[in-house]
Design a protein around this motif. Structure first.
Motif, PDB file in Angstrom:
ATOM      1  N   ALA A 180     -20.316  69.466  72.021  1.00 27.76           N
ATOM      2  CA  ALA A 180     -20.672  69.354  73.441  1.00 27.76           C
ATOM      3  C   ALA A 180     -19.713  68.400  74.162  1.00 27.76           C
ATOM      4  O   ALA A 180     -19.275  68.682  75.281  1.00 27.76           O
ATOM      5  CB  ALA A 180     -22.111  68.878  73.597  1.00 27.76           C
ATOM      6  N   THR A 183     -16.428  70.203  74.677  1.00 30.61           N
ATOM      7  CA  THR A 183     -16.549  71.199  75.746  1.00 30.61           C
ATOM      8  C   THR A 183     -16.539  70.512  77.110  1.00 30.61           C
ATOM      9  O   THR A 183     -15.859  70.958  78.037  1.00 30.61           O
ATOM     10  CB  THR A 183     -17.839  72.020  75.569  1.00 30.61           C
ATOM     11  OG1 THR A 183     -17.779  72.673  74.303  1.00 30.61           O
ATOM     12  CG2 THR A 183     -18.008  73.040  76.674  1.00 30.61           C
ATOM     13  N   GLU A 184     -17.255  69.405  77.227  1.00 30.54           N
ATOM     14  CA  GLU A 184     -17.292  68.651  78.488  1.00 30.54           C
ATOM     15  C   GLU A 184     -15.917  68.098  78.836  1.00 30.54           C
ATOM     16  O   GLU A 184     -15.480  68.182  79.984  1.00 30.54           O
ATOM     17  CB  GLU A 184     -18.313  67.516  78.379  1.00 30.54           C
ATOM     18  CG  GLU A 184     -18.488  66.753  79.664  1.00 30.54           C
ATOM     19  CD  GLU A 184     -19.558  65.679  79.542  1.00 30.54           C
ATOM     20  OE1 GLU A 184     -19.374  64.608  80.150  1.00 30.54           O
ATOM     21  OE2 GLU A 184     -20.556  65.901  78.850  1.00 30.54           O
ATOM     22  N   ALA A 187     -13.730  70.898  80.060  1.00 33.65           N
ATOM     23  CA  ALA A 187     -14.106  71.302  81.422  1.00 33.65           C
ATOM     24  C   ALA A 187     -13.536  70.326  82.442  1.00 33.65           C
ATOM     25  O   ALA A 187     -13.040  70.730  83.494  1.00 33.65           O
ATOM     26  CB  ALA A 187     -15.624  71.396  81.559  1.00 33.65           C
ATOM     27  N   LYS A 188     -13.601  69.025  82.122  1.00 29.70           N
ATOM     28  CA  LYS A 188     -13.037  68.021  83.036  1.00 29.70           C
ATOM     29  C   LYS A 188     -11.528  68.205  83.161  1.00 29.70           C
ATOM     30  O   LYS A 188     -10.978  68.095  84.252  1.00 29.70           O
ATOM     31  CB  LYS A 188     -13.340  66.612  82.515  1.00 29.70           C
ATOM     32  CG  LYS A 188     -14.743  66.173  82.766  1.00 29.70           C
ATOM     33  CD  LYS A 188     -14.929  64.745  82.251  1.00 29.70           C
ATOM     34  CE  LYS A 188     -16.361  64.301  82.410  1.00 29.70           C
ATOM     35  NZ  LYS A 188     -16.584  62.962  81.840  1.00 29.70           N
ATOM     36  N   ARG A 194     -19.238  72.231  85.658  1.00 29.90           N
ATOM     37  CA  ARG A 194     -20.040  72.193  84.438  1.00 29.90           C
ATOM     38  C   ARG A 194     -21.247  73.038  84.546  1.00 29.90           C
ATOM     39  O   ARG A 194     -21.866  73.286  85.467  1.00 29.90           O
ATOM     40  CB  ARG A 194     -20.470  70.772  84.143  1.00 29.90           C
ATOM     41  CG  ARG A 194     -19.317  69.972  83.594  1.00 29.90           C
ATOM     42  CD  ARG A 194     -19.779  68.603  83.250  1.00 29.90           C
ATOM     43  NE  ARG A 194     -19.085  67.702  84.173  1.00 29.90           N
ATOM     44  CZ  ARG A 194     -19.309  66.433  84.268  1.00 29.90           C
ATOM     45  NH1 ARG A 194     -20.230  65.879  83.572  1.00 29.90           N
ATOM     46  NH2 ARG A 194     -18.630  65.710  85.082  1.00 29.90           N
TER      47      ARG A 194
END
Length: 194
Positions: A180, A183-184, A187-188, A194
């Motif tokens: 997680a 993935t975060e 994305a950033k 998000r």
């Protein structure tokens, strides 16, 4: 044989018995600093005893039960990270570190442990990785925080070290949390919502 770049002239490499002389020189440079909170390297005072420790961890690696990885900065061994324990069947491992004073503050341990975590979670299917540190070892606890670990608890008065009882903090990271966070971060980096 192989090395993983940690950026900024630093590499993570296997630390093996043939490194005994280099390992001993490193321990001699950092013995007091390294030994503040952990006994790692305190008994290794000559080449033979240094080789014995490296051989013990080489056997652990061969048995899929642990392993040492040295951190070289500008071509010089300055510390390392390790799997103190590794149990692929149970899906658990414990990571740790050590570093000589000249290499402190460069993020080398955090980057080195991230390499180990990625391998353990992504390649080996490990579910839980622990980090254990004396409550007095603020730099080690800060690494656990930077890695996204959570404090599971404190084993009060658990370790007797240098004549005093230490409280031992247990921190951990689970595979779903690792994924997680990755993935975060992706994305950033991509700027996507998000």
């Amino acid at each position: 044989m192989y090395a993983t770049s940690l950026g900024e002239d630093a590499e993570l490499r296997p630390l093996e018995p043939w490194h005994a002389e280099e390992f001993l020189a490193h321990l001699d440079r950092g013995r007091e600093y390294i030994g503040q909170h952990i006994p790692f390297g305190t008994r290794e005072t000559d080449v033979d005893s240094a080789r014995e420790l490296l051989t013990m961890f080489a056997h652990r690696r061969a048995e899929d039960a642990g392993g040492l990885h040295g951190i070289w900065y500008r071509g010089r061994l300055v510390g390392g990270v390790l799997f103190r324990t590794f149990d692929a069947v149970q899906g658990t491992a414990e990571v740790g570190c050590w570093l000589e004073p000249a290499a402190v503050g460069r993020g080398l341990v955090t980057r080195g442990v991230r390499v180990l975590l990625g391998w353990a979670f992504d390649e080996r299917g490990i579910h839980r990785v622990e980090w254990r540190a004396s409550s007095a070892n603020t730099p080690s606890i800060n690494v656990a925080r930077r890695l996204g670990m959570r404090r599971d608890g404190v084993l009060r008065g658990n370790n007797l070290y240098r004549g005093a009882r230490q409280d031992l903090e247990v921190w951990s990271l689970l595979a779903p949390e690792w994924r997680a966070a990755r993935t975060e971060a992706a994305a950033k980096d991509s700027g996507s919502p998000r």
